[in-house]
Design an enzyme around this catalytic site. Sequence first.
Site, PDB file in Angstrom:
ATOM      1  N   CYS A  78       0.860  -1.184   0.000  1.00 32.98           N
ATOM      2  CA  CYS A  78       0.000   0.000   0.000  1.00 32.98           C
ATOM      3  C   CYS A  78       0.893   1.230   0.000  1.00 32.98           C
ATOM      4  O   CYS A  78       2.093   1.127   0.216  1.00 32.98           O
ATOM      5  CB  CYS A  78      -0.933   0.002   1.205  1.00 32.98           C
ATOM      6  N   CYS A 129      -3.782   6.140   0.058  1.00 32.97           N
ATOM      7  CA  CYS A 129      -3.281   4.853  -0.436  1.00 32.97           C
ATOM      8  C   CYS A 129      -3.048   4.852  -1.948  1.00 32.97           C
ATOM      9  O   CYS A 129      -3.077   3.783  -2.576  1.00 32.97           O
ATOM     10  CB  CYS A 129      -4.246   3.740  -0.037  1.00 32.97           C
ATOM     11  N   LYS A 154     -11.918  -5.039   2.681  1.00 33.13           N
ATOM     12  CA  LYS A 154     -11.289  -4.180   3.683  1.00 33.13           C
ATOM     13  C   LYS A 154     -12.177  -2.960   3.886  1.00 33.13           C
ATOM     14  O   LYS A 154     -12.457  -2.222   2.942  1.00 33.13           O
ATOM     15  CB  LYS A 154      -9.898  -3.757   3.206  1.00 33.13           C
ATOM     16  N   ARG A 176      -2.367   3.836  12.559  1.00 31.99           N
ATOM     17  CA  ARG A 176      -1.941   5.052  11.874  1.00 31.99           C
ATOM     18  C   ARG A 176      -0.903   5.807  12.688  1.00 31.99           C
ATOM     19  O   ARG A 176      -0.062   6.504  12.126  1.00 31.99           O
ATOM     20  CB  ARG A 176      -3.161   5.890  11.493  1.00 31.99           C
ATOM     21  N   LYS A 191     -11.065  -7.807   6.755  1.00 35.78           N
ATOM     22  CA  LYS A 191     -10.422  -6.904   7.709  1.00 35.78           C
ATOM     23  C   LYS A 191     -11.319  -5.724   8.007  1.00 35.78           C
ATOM     24  O   LYS A 191     -11.852  -5.146   7.066  1.00 35.78           O
ATOM     25  CB  LYS A 191      -9.109  -6.416   7.072  1.00 35.78           C
ATOM     26  N   TYR A 243      -1.689  -8.786  16.348  1.00 37.88           N
ATOM     27  CA  TYR A 243      -0.660  -8.232  17.219  1.00 37.88           C
ATOM     28  C   TYR A 243      -0.510  -9.077  18.480  1.00 37.88           C
ATOM     29  O   TYR A 243       0.413  -8.860  19.250  1.00 37.88           O
ATOM     30  CB  TYR A 243      -1.001  -6.771  17.552  1.00 37.88           C
TER      31      TYR A 243
HETATM   32  C1  PBG Z   1      -2.542   0.097   4.782  1.00 39.41           C
HETATM   33  C2  PBG Z   1      -2.971  -0.697   5.948  1.00 39.41           C
HETATM   34  C3  PBG Z   1      -3.699  -0.283   7.079  1.00 39.41           C
HETATM   35  C4  PBG Z   1      -3.807  -1.384   7.902  1.00 39.41           C
HETATM   36  C5  PBG Z   1      -3.156  -2.442   7.262  1.00 39.41           C
HETATM   37  N1  PBG Z   1      -2.671  -2.000   6.039  1.00 39.41           N
HETATM   38  C6  PBG Z   1      -4.194   1.061   7.474  1.00 39.41           C
HETATM   39  C7  PBG Z   1      -5.297   1.706   6.804  1.00 39.41           C
HETATM   40  O1  PBG Z   1      -5.899   1.195   5.859  1.00 39.41           O
HETATM   41  O2  PBG Z   1      -5.562   2.840   7.208  1.00 39.41           O
HETATM   42  C8  PBG Z   1      -4.481  -1.398   9.244  1.00 39.41           C
HETATM   43  C9  PBG Z   1      -4.002  -2.443  10.177  1.00 39.41           C
HETATM   44  C10 PBG Z   1      -4.363  -2.234  11.593  1.00 39.41           C
HETATM   45  O3  PBG Z   1      -5.144  -1.346  12.003  1.00 39.41           O
HETATM   46  O4  PBG Z   1      -3.836  -3.006  12.384  1.00 39.41           O
HETATM   47  N2  PBG Z   1      -3.584   0.582   4.010  1.00 39.41           N
HETATM   48 ZN    ZN Z   2      -2.992   2.258   2.576  1.00 38.43          ZN
END
Ligand code: PBG
Ligand code: ZN
Length: 323
Positions: free
Chosen positions: A120, A130, A195, A205, A248, A313
Amino acid sequence: MAFPTTRLRRLRSSPALRALIRETELSAKDFILPLFVRPGKAEKRPISSMPGHFQYSVETAVAAAGAAVHAGIPGLILFGIPDKKDAKASGAYADNGIVQKAARAIKDKYPNLLLIADLCFCEYTDHGHCGIVKDGKVLNDPTLALAAKTAVSQAKAGFDVIAPSGMMDGQVAAIRQALDAADRHDTPILAYAAKYASAYYGPFREAAESPPSFGDRSTYQMDPANFNEALREVALDVEEGADMVMVKPALPYLDVLKAVKARFGLPTAAYQVSGEFAMIKAAAANGWVDEKKIALESLLSIKRAGADFILTYYALEAAGWLA
Ligand code: PBG
Ligand code: ZN
């Protein structure tokens, strides 16, 4: 046959009987551990909203990888914090980019540990979106060209699996084509297929220093209200060549996870995201919940709903509890 002939409590009457009929079993082999890598030497900067997690530099990331190997965890997913962010996300596809360097170093020491590349651009762009931005809009097709380059660069660095998470239309096809053209026919794609635009990504973030500088991600990530659309997303990714798919976040979307596994039958992952982890940590720190029990119950439920593996995690801690 109804009660009193049928008594479901009969099979709950001893630990041995309960173990015999248990339908779902968790183990360290089910977990993928996310790691954050940044430039520097001997860095291990705590991520305040994710206790026990750090931004590592390459050498300390190798040490963290070693801990995962010793805990029996089969793989890692890497996220990078580059030294410079720009409009073109150059750090994402630089052959000497931060995750490329980390992957080489980890593979050197632990060749059998699976390395998944999150693909990403939000960590690499100066605006935190992204993809490529023009006039305040995230452009789809120009972003695909960058995704193709990034996938090849990640595969060359030693990543075993490429996991596009940008929710751009056509990203799986673009990546598959680029990998094949680079003779990487055997590199599988794990698509972040469904997602959602979720508030549960908050702590991530901070960890990845990637909040969007304007607006939010709702023009590309999915509306939490939608279920049928998730099935369309997955169907498209499967048609485009995804080898595995992901849902997700995890716990708030078990309905989606269950349906995706049932409908498509592909190896299916779920991502227990940063906010899911942070909420358990915070409640446990207050003494309000039993951390071990509630974390394992969450992971078990994600697996019961249909996940073949879980990005979490809690990977290291849960592996320890289960050992
Ligand atoms: C990148 C990405 C994100 C997460 C995984 N890959 C952040 C987002 O989409 O803002 C989130 C993972 C997490 O919260 O543990 N796009
Ligand atoms: Zn992203």
